[in-house]
Write an enzyme that holds these catalytic residues in place. Sequence first.
Site, short mmCIF file in Angstrom:
data_model
loop_
_atom_site.label_atom_id
_atom_site.label_comp_id
_atom_site.label_asym_id
_atom_site.label_seq_id
_atom_site.Cartn_x
_atom_site.Cartn_y
_atom_site.Cartn_z
CG LEU A 120 -1.87 1.21 1.38
CD1 LEU A 120 -2.83 1.31 0.20
CD2 LEU A 120 -2.63 1.11 2.69
CE LYS A 121 6.79 0.03 2.71
NZ LYS A 121 7.73 -0.10 3.84
N GLY A 122 3.71 1.85 -1.28
CA GLY A 122 4.26 2.14 -2.60
C GLY A 122 5.65 2.72 -2.58
#
Length: 244
Positions: A125-127
């Site tokens: 999610l944080k990428g």
Amino acid sequence: MTIVRPYGDTTGDGMVQVSFTLPIAHDKRAEGAAVQLANKMGMDPALLVHAKPMGDGFTFFVVYGRVSHLVDTEKVQVVERDYPLLSAKDVNAVIKRRLRRRLSVVGACIGTDAHTVGIDAILNLKGIAGEKGLEYYRELAVTNMGAQVSVPELVETARAQRADAVLVSQVVTQRDAHLQNTRAMTAAFREAMPAGKRPLLIVGGPRFDELMAADLGVDRIFGRGTTPREVASYLVHALLGDGK
């Protein structure tokens, strides 16, 4: 035709800087060997600007010098992005409209590779670089298997998750491990699934040559600097066409 040559101190002076390690202890002879190697690489004159012992019997060098080589930019072969770069909103909309279900993605680092930074940057999610990973896309069902996944485990998980795409990251490249692992993976998928049922196979890592996709049996290779948005946009393009 556009001809260019390296730039160091002044435009077109042909100056370059290279670094390498030699399996030799650091002394005057080792430094001379580094300069000799640079000369054989076409650097003339070659100036040794840095030498540092790297454990027992190894020395790291940095050499600065002039080369006479020219580059014709029109003859440079690269893999250009041949699909539109979509926003997360557009990716989700296309998948929902065209596929009518979530698009399944399975990712892993295979073989003995324990470096998950690449696959995590794309999937988590944080990428990376201000972009959220594929877990952020609500129309993508992401399975991140993590590190040191065997090829049979990857194939079985892809089958169980009914994967539309398999993403593999390879950072360990000693003795061409990334190439061997990739070929083993593609062979396993060919054996396990018929052509029309196989997922899209994508690999990425800093040492891959993007021009080798066909040779390795994969659909796409992504190099360093790839972002989650680029991967998501490619998935839509490759699996769903133009998205209209």
